[in-house]
Write a protein that holds these residues in place. Structure first.
Motif, PDB file in Angstrom:
ATOM      1  N   CYS A  49       0.839  -1.197   0.000  1.00  0.00           N
ATOM      2  CA  CYS A  49       0.000   0.000   0.000  1.00  0.00           C
ATOM      3  C   CYS A  49       0.875   1.249   0.000  1.00  0.00           C
ATOM      4  N   SER A 142      -9.966  -4.198   4.739  1.00  0.00           N
ATOM      5  CA  SER A 142      -9.458  -2.997   4.079  1.00  0.00           C
ATOM      6  C   SER A 142      -9.802  -3.024   2.595  1.00  0.00           C
ATOM      7  N   ASP A 144      -9.640   0.035  -0.095  1.00  0.00           N
ATOM      8  CA  ASP A 144      -9.374   1.459  -0.262  1.00  0.00           C
ATOM      9  C   ASP A 144      -9.973   2.051  -1.523  1.00  0.00           C
ATOM     10  N   SER A 145     -10.497   1.200  -2.403  1.00  0.00           N
ATOM     11  CA  SER A 145     -11.159   1.699  -3.608  1.00  0.00           C
ATOM     12  C   SER A 145     -12.082   0.620  -4.147  1.00  0.00           C
ATOM     13  N   THR A 155      -2.730  -0.502  -3.615  1.00  0.00           N
ATOM     14  CA  THR A 155      -2.272  -1.678  -2.856  1.00  0.00           C
ATOM     15  C   THR A 155      -1.149  -2.457  -3.527  1.00  0.00           C
ATOM     16  N   ALA A 182     -11.377   2.262   4.625  1.00  0.00           N
ATOM     17  CA  ALA A 182     -10.729   2.904   3.487  1.00  0.00           C
ATOM     18  C   ALA A 182      -9.970   4.128   3.995  1.00  0.00           C
ATOM     19  N   VAL A 183      -8.691   4.194   3.716  1.00  0.00           N
ATOM     20  CA  VAL A 183      -7.902   5.363   4.085  1.00  0.00           C
ATOM     21  C   VAL A 183      -8.170   6.461   3.064  1.00  0.00           C
ATOM     22  N   ASN A 189      -8.523   8.164  -3.898  1.00  0.00           N
ATOM     23  CA  ASN A 189      -9.902   7.681  -3.741  1.00  0.00           C
ATOM     24  C   ASN A 189     -10.888   8.722  -3.246  1.00  0.00           C
TER      25      ASN A 189
END
Length: 347
Positions: A49, A142, A144-145, A155, A182-183, A189
């Protein structure tokens, strides 16, 4: 609607129930009590990531992970001193071949009411049923998108389709709760915010946006990609979302609900005012070090006591270290302590 169909189409109580559990609760000098342990079982991660391990996991020293017996010892000590929830983290915990046994041992510990797992989704579809059968209560996944291309960019892996199938399977199994993390990343994102919300209308999960945190290794990346969680909060409130009351074992997320959405929304905002006031969690690294704060100056090594199952001494040392715990992590002042990257302790 299945989560996989959507993304691909769119490019408990705090009451002690076991009378054997006794002892004083772990507490610090600010009268915060600690009912929640984040237990890392490996610092190895198989993802790259870009906000955490952009170059991948670097094995710069020989690692000696906690054994199953040592994990059992720790679970017993923490349970005897007020811990009711244990979250198993990494690195990526699924890398451990004995993960299912770890879940079973932790869940069977008298006093532990809730066992959760944080994972990047590696082997989720194949293993999630065995984790559920072993007693796992909660799953943090997790994602993230929801765009496969963006997901791979963040990632380093093209696994979104597999992860979403695993998520669908987990929902069907009937976990107490499933959270998708999601960060928030300005360059990647953030433009998917509305896509995530639309997805949440039909998903019985809690979607949590995590504010990017600065660590020792990501200073430039942080400055380019940090998004204030407060701006997202105000956006949600303007769209009719309502803040939910926290449960006794809840983490730091502010949770929101909306009558038109099947799922809920959570925001983890470590830069917000008074974020640390309700801190209820401690961390143990995969090598047996106690971390009283994710962004502290270092860990206190308990390994020799753990190996010898000296439970009273372990508890004493934990309590002594807590008396030095600071009031805040001071992230808002640019301080990140000894945390090089979040994979060190699973966030």
């Amino acid at each position: 609607m299945k989560s996989s169909d959507y993304a691909l189409g769119e490019a408990s109580s705090n009451h002690i129930t076991n009378t054997q559990v006794s002892g004083n609760k772990f507490h610090d000098g600010f009268q915060r009590q600690f009912s929640y342990l984040r237990l890392s079982i490996t610092d190895v991660c198989n993802y790259r990531c870009n906000y955490c391990l952009p170059e991948g996991y670097q094995c710069d020293e020989q690692y000696d992970n906690l054994t199953l017996e040592e994990i059992q010892t720790l679970a017993q000590v923490f349970a005897q001193h007020g811990t009711r929830k244990i979250r198993i983290t990494g690195g990526e915990p699924v890398i451990r071949k004995d993960l299912t046994d770890i879940i079973r041992v932790v869940k069977s510990t008298p006093g532990i009411e809730d066992v959760a797992l944080t994972t990047n989704g590696y082997k989720l579809e194949d293993k999630v049923e065995s984790w559920f059968d072993a007693g796992l209560d909660g799953l943090n996944l997790s994602i993230d998108s929801l765009d496969p291309r963006v997901f791979q960019t963040i990632t380093g892996h093209n696994r979104l389709k597999d992860i979403l199938r695993g998520l669908d399977k987990a929902i069907c199994l009937g976990f107490k709760r499933i959270k998708v993390n999601a960060v928030l990343l300005k360059s990647y994102n953030l433009q998917e915010f509305d896509t995530f919300l639309h997805w949440l209308q039909h998903m019985p999960i809690s979607l949590r946006f995590i504010e990017l945190m600065q660590t020792g290794d990501n200073g430039d990346y942080f400055r380019q990609n940090h998004v204030s969680g407060e701006t997202i909060k105000q956006r949600l409130l303007a769209q009719g979302w309502q803040l939910k009351k926290k449960g006794p074992l809840a983490g730091p997320a502010q949770e929101f609900e909306h009558p038109d959405y099947l799922g809920s929304m959570g925001l983890i905002m470590p830069y917000s005012k008074d974020f640390c006031d309700s801190c209820n969690r401690l961390r143990i690294s995969s090598s047996g070090k106690l971390h009283t704060c994710l962004f502290g100056d270092g860990g206190y090594d308990l390994r020799s006591l753990i190996r010898n199952n000296h439970q009273a001494d372990i508890a004493h040392e934990i309590q002594q270290q807590l008396l030095d715990k600071k009031a805040s992590h001071y992230l808002q002042q640019g301080y990140s302590g000894s945390t090089r990257h979040l994979a060190m302790l699973g966030g």
